[in-house]
Design a protein around this motif. Sequence first.
Motif, PDB file in Angstrom:
ATOM      1  N   ILE A 146       0.842  -1.199   0.000  1.00 31.07           N
ATOM      2  CA  ILE A 146       0.000   0.000   0.000  1.00 31.07           C
ATOM      3  C   ILE A 146       0.872   1.241   0.000  1.00 31.07           C
ATOM      4  CG2 ILE A 146      -2.161  -0.870   0.965  1.00 31.07           C
ATOM      5  CD1 ILE A 146      -1.110   0.011   3.698  1.00 31.07           C
ATOM      6  N   GLU A 147       0.193   2.377  -0.087  1.00 31.89           N
ATOM      7  CA  GLU A 147       0.913   3.629  -0.252  1.00 31.89           C
ATOM      8  C   GLU A 147       1.461   4.114   1.097  1.00 31.89           C
ATOM      9  OE1 GLU A 147      -1.161   6.288  -3.180  1.00 31.89           O
ATOM     10  OE2 GLU A 147      -2.835   5.036  -2.605  1.00 31.89           O
ATOM     11  N   GLU A 184       7.658  -4.504  -1.262  1.00 33.28           N
ATOM     12  CA  GLU A 184       7.173  -3.447  -2.139  1.00 33.28           C
ATOM     13  C   GLU A 184       7.414  -2.101  -1.465  1.00 33.28           C
ATOM     14  OE1 GLU A 184       4.491  -0.682  -4.168  1.00 33.28           O
ATOM     15  OE2 GLU A 184       4.374  -1.232  -2.071  1.00 33.28           O
ATOM     16  N   LEU A 185       7.900  -1.139  -2.223  1.00 33.32           N
ATOM     17  CA  LEU A 185       8.223   0.166  -1.665  1.00 33.32           C
ATOM     18  C   LEU A 185       7.686   1.241  -2.610  1.00 33.32           C
ATOM     19  CD1 LEU A 185       9.762   1.993   0.326  1.00 33.32           C
ATOM     20  CD2 LEU A 185      11.830   1.541  -0.963  1.00 33.32           C
ATOM     21  N   ASP A 186       6.712   2.007  -2.111  1.00 33.90           N
ATOM     22  CA  ASP A 186       6.100   3.055  -2.930  1.00 33.90           C
ATOM     23  C   ASP A 186       6.780   4.377  -2.586  1.00 33.90           C
ATOM     24  OD1 ASP A 186       4.545   5.059  -3.941  1.00 33.90           O
ATOM     25  OD2 ASP A 186       2.636   4.264  -3.238  1.00 33.90           O
ATOM     26  N   ILE A 197      13.773  -5.494  -3.558  1.00 31.70           N
ATOM     27  CA  ILE A 197      12.898  -4.347  -3.305  1.00 31.70           C
ATOM     28  C   ILE A 197      12.284  -3.939  -4.639  1.00 31.70           C
ATOM     29  CG2 ILE A 197      12.834  -1.891  -2.720  1.00 31.70           C
ATOM     30  CD1 ILE A 197      14.964  -2.428  -0.632  1.00 31.70           C
ATOM     31  N   VAL A 198      10.952  -3.931  -4.680  1.00 29.59           N
ATOM     32  CA  VAL A 198      10.259  -3.441  -5.870  1.00 29.59           C
ATOM     33  C   VAL A 198       9.829  -2.021  -5.577  1.00 29.59           C
ATOM     34  CG1 VAL A 198       8.094  -3.608  -7.131  1.00 29.59           C
ATOM     35  CG2 VAL A 198       9.486  -5.637  -6.797  1.00 29.59           C
ATOM     36  N   VAL A 254      12.934   5.806   1.897  1.00 31.19           N
ATOM     37  CA  VAL A 254      13.393   4.878   0.858  1.00 31.19           C
ATOM     38  C   VAL A 254      14.794   4.369   1.220  1.00 31.19           C
ATOM     39  CG1 VAL A 254      14.169   4.736  -1.547  1.00 31.19           C
ATOM     40  CG2 VAL A 254      11.995   5.823  -1.006  1.00 31.19           C
ATOM     41  N   LYS A 255      15.651   5.295   1.633  1.00 32.23           N
ATOM     42  CA  LYS A 255      17.016   4.920   1.992  1.00 32.23           C
ATOM     43  C   LYS A 255      17.030   3.986   3.195  1.00 32.23           C
ATOM     44  CE  LYS A 255      21.177   7.190   1.261  1.00 32.23           C
ATOM     45  NZ  LYS A 255      21.952   6.708   2.296  1.00 32.23           N
TER      46      LYS A 255
END
Lengths: 526, 172
Positions: free
Chosen positions: A185-186, B47-49, B87-88, B101-102
């Motif tokens: 998720i976001e 997953e990383l948005d 990591i996507v 993110v880092k």
Amino acid sequence: MELIDDIAYTTRGRIVESDAKIGCNNDVYITLAERDLETVMHLLSASAYELASLFCVEGFDAHAAYTLLYAFEKKPYKEIAVFRLPLRWESAPSITSSFPSASWYEREATDGYGIRFTNPFDERRLFLHESYPEGFHPLQKGFKNSELDTMENGEPTGAGEYQFRKVAGEGVYEIPVGPVHAGIIEPGHFRFSVIGETIYHLEIRMFYKHRGIEKLAEGKTPEECVRIAESISGDEKVSNAVAYCNAIEKLCCIRPPERAWRLRTVFLEMERIYSLLGDLAGMCVDVAFPVGASPFFILREEILRQNKALTGSRFMKDVIGISGLKKDVPEDALKQLPTFLDKCIETFEESVEYVRSTPSVIDRFEKTGVIRKELLAALHITGPMARSNGLSTDTRIYHPYGLYEKIKPNVKTVDEGDVLARFETKASDILDSCRMIKKALDDLPSGPVSTDYAIRDGYATSLVECARGQSFHWIWVKNGVVDRYKIRTASFCNWQAIEHAVIGNIVPDFPLINKSFNLSYSGTDL
Amino acid sequence: MNKAITNIFKKPVTEEVTFKDEEFEALGIRLKKDIDTIFGRSLAIRELDSGSDNAAEIELNNLGTPHYDVERFGVTFVASPRHADVIVITGAVTRNMAGAVKKTYDATPSPKYVMAVGDDACDGGIYKGTYAVLGGADMILPVDIKIPGNPPEPKELMKGLLALMRSIRNRR
């Protein structure tokens, strides 16, 4: 009674008919003097006016650098009342005591334009996080959109650390969650203050995904901006593109052909269906009931495939255009759509019934995450969140656009305001959307899906009902290019309801409550 | 004992799926083979948005739903970067997300791989050169593979994972 008469009556003659200027779509624009602002706002809030948006524009009034626009809606008026407050200095009185939802808007104007508010409810930054330098206001025209060079050791440097509200007392502890979450998720940050297992207070910090969409639109041609509107939120591509195009069409007096509006309605409702199916599935997943979630996931995938057959894109991007559609729909895809929907409805009703008849699910859904009714107007809660709380509200009914002038939605209102009520409202929205698509396809005329047009300067509001509620768009075209594009999605307002809805619930119910809203982070952060 | 034997020969209780996609199945089987040889049975993805428009998230989520169900092929989406091999990352990297993110990358144990999914993650997309983003994922992380698309569809994501496997194999 006309809207302007109602305003005159509400403000006890402080505003009279001759003060008003009628804009596009009969919206009423009224210039306010700063000394009247607080009184007028107080009177409006006492008379069921709801703050639809508040934003700043530069160079809108000849004698002022900045103008604040306060957009209001009042049922049953179709038109929007926009109060404009030209600012002599870069400051204005805060209206949060009359309209609590103004707080985020005011912080947004402070970040974007450097406008200071006197007696604000909250002075912290909103969309500019720590990484942005002090004194930086990206929406000022003096700032040309370009990369900022303030990085140190790969980490951006900037203002001091954001201070969360502190709850102190015996046995109170904090749980920080995010911005990166456990699921797919976001990002967003949730700061819980908890006593035992019970949530006592929640502060949501958003805007991690701030991409500068409003600034990005500046100086772009109206055609280029359709793409920007589609980037607001991935699962609201059609709604936002239609809202944007509708505003441009209003101010340029463009009338899209009947076929285009009918097909737009089909896309709008298809989007609602797949979006809400994901919500229902998510709610089941979050109470550890994947068997109940699977049929909804299967249906959603099938809808996405239909979208692709209709438009060439699973999310129906690049199909809505100014004056209609960018391309027509293949005839065979259109022909089998009603049969496909009938099959969907059958599976869907069975699946909903299965969830309803599972006591362990209902036990988790019922009485969880209730929104108090007095918050609805104060925070401008719209869409399924409002309809599951006894409020019969829908932009398609109160501010109809395109085909909704003719085809009315049959929205269901549930009174309880809990997760179960949101499940039921969303389920009924899906069925109603299927019905509306079939109606829109009935005697679909052939012919072109767009017309010739010329861009004119001007400004206009546009409202749409996306799956999550009402979205507000305001566009000002100057010298043939977009000068200001203000976007306020349904999520922006509805997020603030979650902070209240979780109070008194246990922490493990938070994911479920959050999913029952399923708001867009990207649509809020812009 | 009797029950155990009958259970072995009994038909499965699950229903036959009606929406089998041969091409996707073939991709999955190839991917499973690669995962078996390179990672030993399972590939854990975090997953990383970092600033997407959420359509890529929907497609990644879709990989776990009945039509695709990639767990059959050894692909799992994990809840913590500490459990991840890959990591996507989706979306352009916003300034507001750069720190997170880092941290997420640093929390992932080596060896680790980064897959950028979607046009914005590949090079910043329409946000390139604006104040709010740093650019594509490679501005801040060592990206091993880029999957373009807006957003890429489930099959393209599978092909991307296959390409990642190939590049890892070639490096070894």
